[in-house]
Design an enzyme around this catalytic site. Structure first.
Site, PDB file in Angstrom:
ATOM      1  N   SER A 161      12.060  31.989 -63.421  1.00  0.00           N
ATOM      2  CA  SER A 161      10.774  32.539 -63.879  1.00  0.00           C
ATOM      3  C   SER A 161       9.695  32.193 -62.864  1.00  0.00           C
ATOM      4  O   SER A 161       9.530  31.024 -62.522  1.00  0.00           O
ATOM      5  CB  SER A 161      10.379  31.926 -65.219  1.00  0.00           C
ATOM      6  OG  SER A 161      11.392  32.136 -66.155  1.00  0.00           O
TER       7      SER A 161
ATOM      8  N   ARG B 262       6.662  22.901 -69.440  1.00  0.00           N
ATOM      9  CA  ARG B 262       6.866  23.016 -67.979  1.00  0.00           C
ATOM     10  C   ARG B 262       5.939  22.080 -67.205  1.00  0.00           C
ATOM     11  O   ARG B 262       5.418  22.437 -66.145  1.00  0.00           O
ATOM     12  CB  ARG B 262       6.641  24.446 -67.489  1.00  0.00           C
ATOM     13  CG  ARG B 262       7.485  25.491 -68.161  1.00  0.00           C
ATOM     14  CD  ARG B 262       8.935  25.451 -67.689  1.00  0.00           C
ATOM     15  NE  ARG B 262       9.661  26.573 -68.257  1.00  0.00           N
ATOM     16  CZ  ARG B 262      10.306  26.530 -69.419  1.00  0.00           C
ATOM     17  NH1 ARG B 262      10.372  25.407 -70.104  1.00  0.00           N
ATOM     18  NH2 ARG B 262      10.931  27.590 -69.875  1.00  0.00           N
TER      19      ARG B 262
ATOM     20  N   GLU C 222       4.890  29.197 -61.530  1.00  0.00           N
ATOM     21  CA  GLU C 222       5.695  28.024 -61.894  1.00  0.00           C
ATOM     22  C   GLU C 222       6.277  27.286 -60.683  1.00  0.00           C
ATOM     23  O   GLU C 222       6.247  26.044 -60.649  1.00  0.00           O
ATOM     24  CB  GLU C 222       6.816  28.453 -62.846  1.00  0.00           C
ATOM     25  CG  GLU C 222       7.626  27.294 -63.358  1.00  0.00           C
ATOM     26  CD  GLU C 222       8.707  27.694 -64.338  1.00  0.00           C
ATOM     27  OE1 GLU C 222       8.368  28.195 -65.424  1.00  0.00           O
ATOM     28  OE2 GLU C 222       9.895  27.495 -64.018  1.00  0.00           O
TER      29      GLU C 222
HETATM   30  P1  FAD Z   1      13.476  21.524 -56.312  1.00  0.00           P
HETATM   31  O1  FAD Z   1      13.178  22.973 -56.359  1.00  0.00           O
HETATM   32  O2  FAD Z   1      14.206  21.009 -55.140  1.00  0.00           O
HETATM   33  O3  FAD Z   1      12.113  20.706 -56.475  1.00  0.00           O
HETATM   34  C1  FAD Z   1      11.201  21.041 -57.495  1.00  0.00           C
HETATM   35  C2  FAD Z   1      10.024  20.059 -57.436  1.00  0.00           C
HETATM   36  O4  FAD Z   1      10.459  18.764 -57.790  1.00  0.00           O
HETATM   37  C3  FAD Z   1       9.427  19.929 -56.037  1.00  0.00           C
HETATM   38  O5  FAD Z   1       8.041  19.732 -56.183  1.00  0.00           O
HETATM   39  C4  FAD Z   1      10.080  18.672 -55.474  1.00  0.00           C
HETATM   40  O6  FAD Z   1       9.259  18.032 -54.528  1.00  0.00           O
HETATM   41  C5  FAD Z   1      10.239  17.825 -56.731  1.00  0.00           C
HETATM   42  N1  FAD Z   1      11.408  16.949 -56.738  1.00  0.00           N
HETATM   43  C6  FAD Z   1      12.711  17.306 -56.618  1.00  0.00           C
HETATM   44  N2  FAD Z   1      13.501  16.225 -56.769  1.00  0.00           N
HETATM   45  C7  FAD Z   1      12.690  15.168 -56.981  1.00  0.00           C
HETATM   46  C8  FAD Z   1      12.917  13.774 -57.194  1.00  0.00           C
HETATM   47  N3  FAD Z   1      14.144  13.242 -57.249  1.00  0.00           N
HETATM   48  N4  FAD Z   1      11.843  12.974 -57.360  1.00  0.00           N
HETATM   49  C9  FAD Z   1      10.593  13.472 -57.312  1.00  0.00           C
HETATM   50  N5  FAD Z   1      10.308  14.778 -57.116  1.00  0.00           N
HETATM   51  C10 FAD Z   1      11.356  15.605 -56.954  1.00  0.00           C
HETATM   52  N6  FAD Z   1      13.727  26.014 -65.043  1.00  0.00           N
HETATM   53  C11 FAD Z   1      13.607  25.760 -66.366  1.00  0.00           C
HETATM   54  O7  FAD Z   1      12.818  24.903 -66.783  1.00  0.00           O
HETATM   55  N7  FAD Z   1      14.363  26.446 -67.288  1.00  0.00           N
HETATM   56  C12 FAD Z   1      15.258  27.397 -66.913  1.00  0.00           C
HETATM   57  O8  FAD Z   1      15.926  27.988 -67.765  1.00  0.00           O
HETATM   58  C13 FAD Z   1      15.377  27.706 -65.512  1.00  0.00           C
HETATM   59  N8  FAD Z   1      16.220  28.679 -65.111  1.00  0.00           N
HETATM   60  C14 FAD Z   1      16.291  28.976 -63.783  1.00  0.00           C
HETATM   61  C15 FAD Z   1      17.160  30.009 -63.374  1.00  0.00           C
HETATM   62  C16 FAD Z   1      17.273  30.341 -62.038  1.00  0.00           C
HETATM   63  C17 FAD Z   1      18.205  31.460 -61.613  1.00  0.00           C
HETATM   64  C18 FAD Z   1      16.533  29.619 -61.069  1.00  0.00           C
HETATM   65  C19 FAD Z   1      16.667  29.929 -59.603  1.00  0.00           C
HETATM   66  C20 FAD Z   1      15.655  28.599 -61.456  1.00  0.00           C
HETATM   67  C21 FAD Z   1      15.531  28.282 -62.828  1.00  0.00           C
HETATM   68  N9  FAD Z   1      14.669  27.262 -63.269  1.00  0.00           N
HETATM   69  C22 FAD Z   1      14.583  26.965 -64.600  1.00  0.00           C
HETATM   70  C23 FAD Z   1      13.856  26.496 -62.305  1.00  0.00           C
HETATM   71  C24 FAD Z   1      14.635  25.307 -61.648  1.00  0.00           C
HETATM   72  O9  FAD Z   1      16.008  25.498 -61.726  1.00  0.00           O
HETATM   73  C25 FAD Z   1      14.270  23.964 -62.296  1.00  0.00           C
HETATM   74  O10 FAD Z   1      12.903  23.742 -62.232  1.00  0.00           O
HETATM   75  C26 FAD Z   1      15.032  22.812 -61.659  1.00  0.00           C
HETATM   76  O11 FAD Z   1      14.809  21.615 -62.394  1.00  0.00           O
HETATM   77  C27 FAD Z   1      14.622  22.561 -60.208  1.00  0.00           C
HETATM   78  O12 FAD Z   1      15.497  21.588 -59.661  1.00  0.00           O
HETATM   79  P2  FAD Z   1      15.701  21.424 -58.115  1.00  0.00           P
HETATM   80  O13 FAD Z   1      16.558  20.249 -57.892  1.00  0.00           O
HETATM   81  O14 FAD Z   1      16.173  22.700 -57.525  1.00  0.00           O
HETATM   82  O15 FAD Z   1      14.207  21.115 -57.663  1.00  0.00           O
HETATM   83  P1  NAP Z   2      13.775  35.772 -73.571  1.00  0.00           P
HETATM   84  O1  NAP Z   2      14.852  35.280 -74.468  1.00  0.00           O
HETATM   85  O2  NAP Z   2      13.771  37.204 -73.152  1.00  0.00           O
HETATM   86  O3  NAP Z   2      12.366  35.450 -74.238  1.00  0.00           O
HETATM   87  C1  NAP Z   2      11.150  35.806 -73.600  1.00  0.00           C
HETATM   88  C2  NAP Z   2      10.184  34.669 -73.729  1.00  0.00           C
HETATM   89  O4  NAP Z   2       9.818  34.515 -75.075  1.00  0.00           O
HETATM   90  C3  NAP Z   2      10.835  33.393 -73.274  1.00  0.00           C
HETATM   91  O5  NAP Z   2      10.328  33.114 -72.024  1.00  0.00           O
HETATM   92  C4  NAP Z   2      10.528  32.384 -74.355  1.00  0.00           C
HETATM   93  O6  NAP Z   2       9.604  31.390 -73.956  1.00  0.00           O
HETATM   94  C5  NAP Z   2       9.898  33.166 -75.472  1.00  0.00           C
HETATM   95  N1  NAP Z   2      10.728  33.064 -76.698  1.00  0.00           N
HETATM   96  C6  NAP Z   2      11.845  33.757 -76.977  1.00  0.00           C
HETATM   97  N2  NAP Z   2      12.305  33.432 -78.206  1.00  0.00           N
HETATM   98  C7  NAP Z   2      11.459  32.515 -78.694  1.00  0.00           C
HETATM   99  C8  NAP Z   2      11.384  31.793 -79.918  1.00  0.00           C
HETATM  100  N3  NAP Z   2      12.273  31.969 -80.892  1.00  0.00           N
HETATM  101  N4  NAP Z   2      10.384  30.894 -80.079  1.00  0.00           N
HETATM  102  C9  NAP Z   2       9.478  30.703 -79.108  1.00  0.00           C
HETATM  103  N5  NAP Z   2       9.488  31.370 -77.934  1.00  0.00           N
HETATM  104  C10 NAP Z   2      10.455  32.265 -77.732  1.00  0.00           C
HETATM  105  O7  NAP Z   2      13.692  34.847 -72.251  1.00  0.00           O
HETATM  106  P2  NAP Z   2      14.610  34.773 -70.971  1.00  0.00           P
HETATM  107  O8  NAP Z   2      13.802  35.092 -69.787  1.00  0.00           O
HETATM  108  O9  NAP Z   2      15.901  35.505 -71.193  1.00  0.00           O
HETATM  109  O10 NAP Z   2      14.932  33.219 -70.889  1.00  0.00           O
HETATM  110  C11 NAP Z   2      15.670  32.562 -71.889  1.00  0.00           C
HETATM  111  C12 NAP Z   2      15.337  31.093 -71.881  1.00  0.00           C
HETATM  112  O11 NAP Z   2      15.670  30.531 -70.608  1.00  0.00           O
HETATM  113  C13 NAP Z   2      13.842  30.826 -72.086  1.00  0.00           C
HETATM  114  O12 NAP Z   2      13.687  29.657 -72.838  1.00  0.00           O
HETATM  115  C14 NAP Z   2      13.319  30.637 -70.685  1.00  0.00           C
HETATM  116  O13 NAP Z   2      12.206  29.763 -70.628  1.00  0.00           O
HETATM  117  C15 NAP Z   2      14.516  30.007 -69.971  1.00  0.00           C
HETATM  118  N6  NAP Z   2      14.491  30.396 -68.547  1.00  0.00           N
HETATM  119  C16 NAP Z   2      13.596  29.741 -67.742  1.00  0.00           C
HETATM  120  C17 NAP Z   2      13.543  30.032 -66.392  1.00  0.00           C
HETATM  121  C18 NAP Z   2      12.616  29.281 -65.488  1.00  0.00           C
HETATM  122  O14 NAP Z   2      12.734  29.408 -64.275  1.00  0.00           O
HETATM  123  N7  NAP Z   2      11.685  28.507 -66.006  1.00  0.00           N
HETATM  124  C19 NAP Z   2      14.385  31.011 -65.855  1.00  0.00           C
HETATM  125  C20 NAP Z   2      15.257  31.659 -66.717  1.00  0.00           C
HETATM  126  C21 NAP Z   2      15.314  31.349 -68.061  1.00  0.00           C
HETATM  127  P3  NAP Z   2      10.013  30.033 -73.192  1.00  0.00           P
HETATM  128  O15 NAP Z   2      10.235  30.442 -71.779  1.00  0.00           O
HETATM  129  O16 NAP Z   2       8.797  29.205 -73.324  1.00  0.00           O
HETATM  130  O17 NAP Z   2      11.208  29.457 -73.819  1.00  0.00           O
END
Ligand code: FAD
Ligand code: NAP
Length: 339
Positions: free
Chosen positions: A239, A166, A335
């Site tokens: 998250s 991340r 995050e």
């Molecule tokens: P924004 O929220 O608009 O911006 C995020 C940051 O990036 C800000 O600091 C902004 O200034 C900067 N930024 C945006 N665009 C640019 C650009 N072109 N150049 C430079 N800087 C820029 N994240 C995960 O990693 N894994 C997941 O599974 C995941 N699941 C999600 C599920 C849900 C329901 C939600 C709401 C969010 C989730 N996220 C997840 C977080 C999010 O979707 C990601 O981080 C996504 O990449 C953000 O994109 P955005 O365009 O909305 O960015």
């Molecule tokens: P989950 O499957 O309930 O698992 C809980 C956590 O344990 C996850 O966050 C994941 O870490 C870790 N995990 C699970 N299985 C693993 C494995 N085999 N090896 C290593 N780590 C493991 O998680 P969840 O909330 O439903 O999300 C599923 C996936 O979507 C995850 O990868 C999560 O990161 C991603 N997600 C991210 C966001 C976001 O906003 N960043 C939002 C929703 C979902 P990791 O998160 O490091 O993978």
């Protein structure tokens, strides 16, 4: 002049928490020229520039005293194709999930585990988006960014992006690089990652033992739809906390008191604790105060039931952080990007 700059625009539709704050100035970029024009405008009017994509990783705690530039550039193109490996490039404003679906429809594998993540292509490298065992660094083939200090374009290789869990160079240097387009190396033959969480189990339940990349994408979409709130219905930023990376000794110690603690070994010897487990165990799952709450099904997700302010959400997050540290001696890092 093609850039349309509007004063005092509500950002409620432009952040997935649905927090209602105003941008002092707001514009959308549909081309590189718009981006350059916005930089010039911000410099001439002496206002900061805040670049956003889909607003799905933002926590807005006050009116934004800046020119907010929403990236709306579009375009997807194949740069090379040797019959097995395909390099594909997308503009920063392309919505992420439709882009993933586009690659799958072309028979390309690599992005399926990252299905249904909200946001844009341009923001994906910011925190090296990841899910179900895949991060964009695993399929990354380069990006082009604009240096906001000098106005120069620069191409970045994988190594130069400093991707980590991340995290990236771009997150570490906020406001320096504006990502214009991103390249991915995808495969015609699928190399699937099925070992993470319930992915293989979901496919087996559907009677699919030899899945395609599209099957994996659909399974992940159905798992996510069951567990995660849809921001269009219930405001959230996914998250809210990163899963903390801690020394293995701390996990051993915690497990003696909490044998069901969920933690995963990392290649560097550290352990990654599931932050959602800590928050749930501390009793916060389903907590609600006014319109700020912790999701009922996933304790890692903070939600806005309607009119929560960014400060109310931040206050809740800080109370959770303090409580988790007091109980488990683990620091939770937020995050979303805070403004
Ligand atoms: P924004 O929220 O608009 O911006 C995020 C940051 O990036 C800000 O600091 C902004 O200034 C900067 N930024 C945006 N665009 C640019 C650009 N072109 N150049 C430079 N800087 C820029 N994240 C995960 O990693 N894994 C997941 O599974 C995941 N699941 C999600 C599920 C849900 C329901 C939600 C709401 C969010 C989730 N996220 C997840 C977080 C999010 O979707 C990601 O981080 C996504 O990449 C953000 O994109 P955005 O365009 O909305 O960015
Ligand atoms: P989950 O499957 O309930 O698992 C809980 C956590 O344990 C996850 O966050 C994941 O870490 C870790 N995990 C699970 N299985 C693993 C494995 N085999 N090896 C290593 N780590 C493991 O998680 P969840 O909330 O439903 O999300 C599923 C996936 O979507 C995850 O990868 C999560 O990161 C991603 N997600 C991210 C966001 C976001 O906003 N960043 C939002 C929703 C979902 P990791 O998160 O490091 O993978």
């Amino acid at each position: 002049m093609s850039l349309q700059v509007q004063p005092q625009v509500s950002l409620k539709p432009f952040n997935s928490f649905g927090v209602d704050v105003q941008a002092r100035l707001f514009a959308e970029a549909h081309s590189d020229a718009d981006v350059r024009e916005a930089l010039t405008y911000a410099a001439q009017h002496n206002v900061p520039l805040l670049v956003i994509g889909g607003g799905s990783n933002l926590l807005l705690t006050a009116d934004v005293q800046a020119l907010v530039l929403r990236m709306a550039t579009r375009g997807i193109r194949i740069l090379s194709d040797d019959g097995s490996r395909v390099v594909i490039e997308a503009e920063a404003g392309e919505p992420w999930h439709p882009f993933v679906q586009h690659t799958l429809a072309q028979g390309l594998s690599g992005l399926e585990n990252l299905s249904l993540i909200p946001g844009t292509v341009g923001a994906a490298p910011m925190q090296n988006i990841g899910a179900y065992g895949v991060e964009i660094k695993d399929v990354f083939a380069g990006l082009t960014a604009l240096d906001r200090q000098t106005g120069e374009l620069r191409d970045f290789t994988l190594q130069e992006c400093n991707f980590a869990y991340r995290d990236s160079l771009f997150k570490q240097l906020p406001g320096r690089w504006l990502i214009l387009r991103v390249r991915f190396a995808l495969n015609r033959a699928a190399h699937l990652h099925l070992e993470y969480g319930p992915v293989r189990q979901r496919l087996s339940e559907q009677g699919i033992e030899q899945p395609t990349a599209s099957d994996v994408s659909q399974a992940i979409c159905s798992i996510r739809n069951e567990k995660l709130p849809d921001p269009a219905v219930l405001g959230n930023a996914g998250s809210f906390f990163k899963n903390p990376l801690v020394p293995a000794a701390l996990v051993t110690q915690l497990k003696s008191e909490y044998p069901d603690l969920v933690a995963y070994a990392q290649p560097d010897g550290q352990m990654k604790i599931a932050a959602g487990w800590l928050i749930e165990r501390a009793g916060w799952k389903g907590f609600r105060e006014a319109d700020a709450g912790v999701h009922k099904l996933q304790a890692l997700v903070l939600v806005n039931y309607g009119n929560a302010s960014g400060l109310q959400l931040l206050d809740l997050a800080q109370r959770i952080q303090k409580d988790i540290f007091a109980r488990f001696h683990v620091e939770l890092e937020m995050e979303p990007n805070r403004y």
